[in-house]
Design a protein around this motif. Structure first.
Motif, PDB file in Angstrom:
ATOM      1  N   UNK A  35       0.995  -1.232   0.016  1.00 38.21           N
ATOM      2  CA  UNK A  35       0.022  -0.084   0.015  1.00 38.21           C
ATOM      3  C   UNK A  35       1.066   1.292   0.052  1.00 38.21           C
ATOM      4  N   UNK A  36       1.830   1.352   0.871  1.00 41.63           N
ATOM      5  CA  UNK A  36       2.739   2.460   0.834  1.00 41.63           C
ATOM      6  C   UNK A  36       3.573   2.713  -0.538  1.00 41.63           C
ATOM      7  N   UNK A  37       3.986   1.635  -1.080  1.00 39.97           N
ATOM      8  CA  UNK A  37       4.505   1.733  -2.429  1.00 39.97           C
ATOM      9  C   UNK A  37       3.645   2.215  -3.228  1.00 39.97           C
ATOM     10  N   UNK A  38       2.302   1.710  -3.498  1.00 37.77           N
ATOM     11  CA  UNK A  38       1.128   2.121  -4.300  1.00 37.77           C
ATOM     12  C   UNK A  38       1.086   3.486  -4.362  1.00 37.77           C
ATOM     13  N   UNK A  39       1.077   4.010  -2.957  1.00 39.15           N
ATOM     14  CA  UNK A  39       0.584   5.400  -2.792  1.00 39.15           C
ATOM     15  C   UNK A  39       1.698   6.316  -3.159  1.00 39.15           C
ATOM     16  N   UNK A  40       2.975   6.079  -2.714  1.00 33.31           N
ATOM     17  CA  UNK A  40       4.174   6.722  -2.883  1.00 33.31           C
ATOM     18  C   UNK A  40       4.408   6.958  -4.456  1.00 33.31           C
ATOM     19  N   UNK A  47       3.751  14.372  -9.171  1.00 35.35           N
ATOM     20  CA  UNK A  47       4.599  15.499  -9.150  1.00 35.35           C
ATOM     21  C   UNK A  47       5.399  15.498 -10.599  1.00 35.35           C
ATOM     22  N   UNK A  48       5.149  14.381 -11.601  1.00 35.96           N
ATOM     23  CA  UNK A  48       6.054  14.513 -12.756  1.00 35.96           C
ATOM     24  C   UNK A  48       7.305  13.820 -12.842  1.00 35.96           C
ATOM     25  N   UNK A  49       7.717  12.893 -11.945  1.00 31.24           N
ATOM     26  CA  UNK A  49       8.741  12.335 -11.708  1.00 31.24           C
ATOM     27  C   UNK A  49       8.540  10.832 -12.447  1.00 31.24           C
ATOM     28  N   UNK A  50       9.814  10.195 -12.454  1.00 27.36           N
ATOM     29  CA  UNK A  50       9.674   8.967 -13.272  1.00 27.36           C
ATOM     30  C   UNK A  50       9.396   7.933 -12.057  1.00 27.36           C
ATOM     31  N   UNK A  51       8.276   7.080 -12.132  1.00 30.64           N
ATOM     32  CA  UNK A  51       7.691   6.082 -11.337  1.00 30.64           C
ATOM     33  C   UNK A  51       8.548   4.886 -11.160  1.00 30.64           C
ATOM     34  N   UNK A  52       9.708   4.732 -11.806  1.00 25.10           N
ATOM     35  CA  UNK A  52      10.657   3.618 -11.552  1.00 25.10           C
ATOM     36  C   UNK A  52      11.754   3.818 -10.516  1.00 25.10           C
ATOM     37  N   UNK A  53      11.759   5.182 -10.311  1.00 26.61           N
ATOM     38  CA  UNK A  53      12.767   5.701  -9.424  1.00 26.61           C
ATOM     39  C   UNK A  53      12.247   5.034  -7.660  1.00 26.61           C
ATOM     40  N   UNK A  54      10.983   5.213  -7.755  1.00 29.99           N
ATOM     41  CA  UNK A  54      10.236   4.760  -6.485  1.00 29.99           C
ATOM     42  C   UNK A  54      10.513   3.012  -6.416  1.00 29.99           C
TER      43      UNK A  54
END
Length: 76
Positions: A35-40, A47-54
């Motif tokens: 859940x935390x991963x999905x929300x983050x 915010x316009x950043x790349x989701x793979x960074x998370x």
């Protein structure tokens, strides 16, 4: 309110799927991490950043969290 101090533990603390035994606390931790991963990830992409960074960061954070929690458990 003295009854509050004597609430018993539940009779069940996990379940088995074939030979695999799952404890409920482990399932709750896994649901929290996902859940935390999905929300983050959603907030990071919004915010316009790349989701793979998370994804890269989550692997390190979860691994470090499990490791530090284990060391803390051993010392206490």
């Amino acid at each position: 309110m003295t009854w509050l101090a004597s609430i018993p533990s539940p009779d069940i603390n996990g379940f088995a799927i074939g030979p695999l035994r799952l404890n409920l606390y482990g399932v709750c931790i896994a649901v929290g991490v996902v859940s935390a991963y999905w929300i983050a990830r959603r907030r990071w992409v919004a915010r316009g950043y790349d989701g793979n960074q998370i994804s890269d960061v989550v692997l390190w954070i979860v691994g470090a969290g499990v490791g530090v929690a284990r060391v803390y458990h051993l010392f206490t």
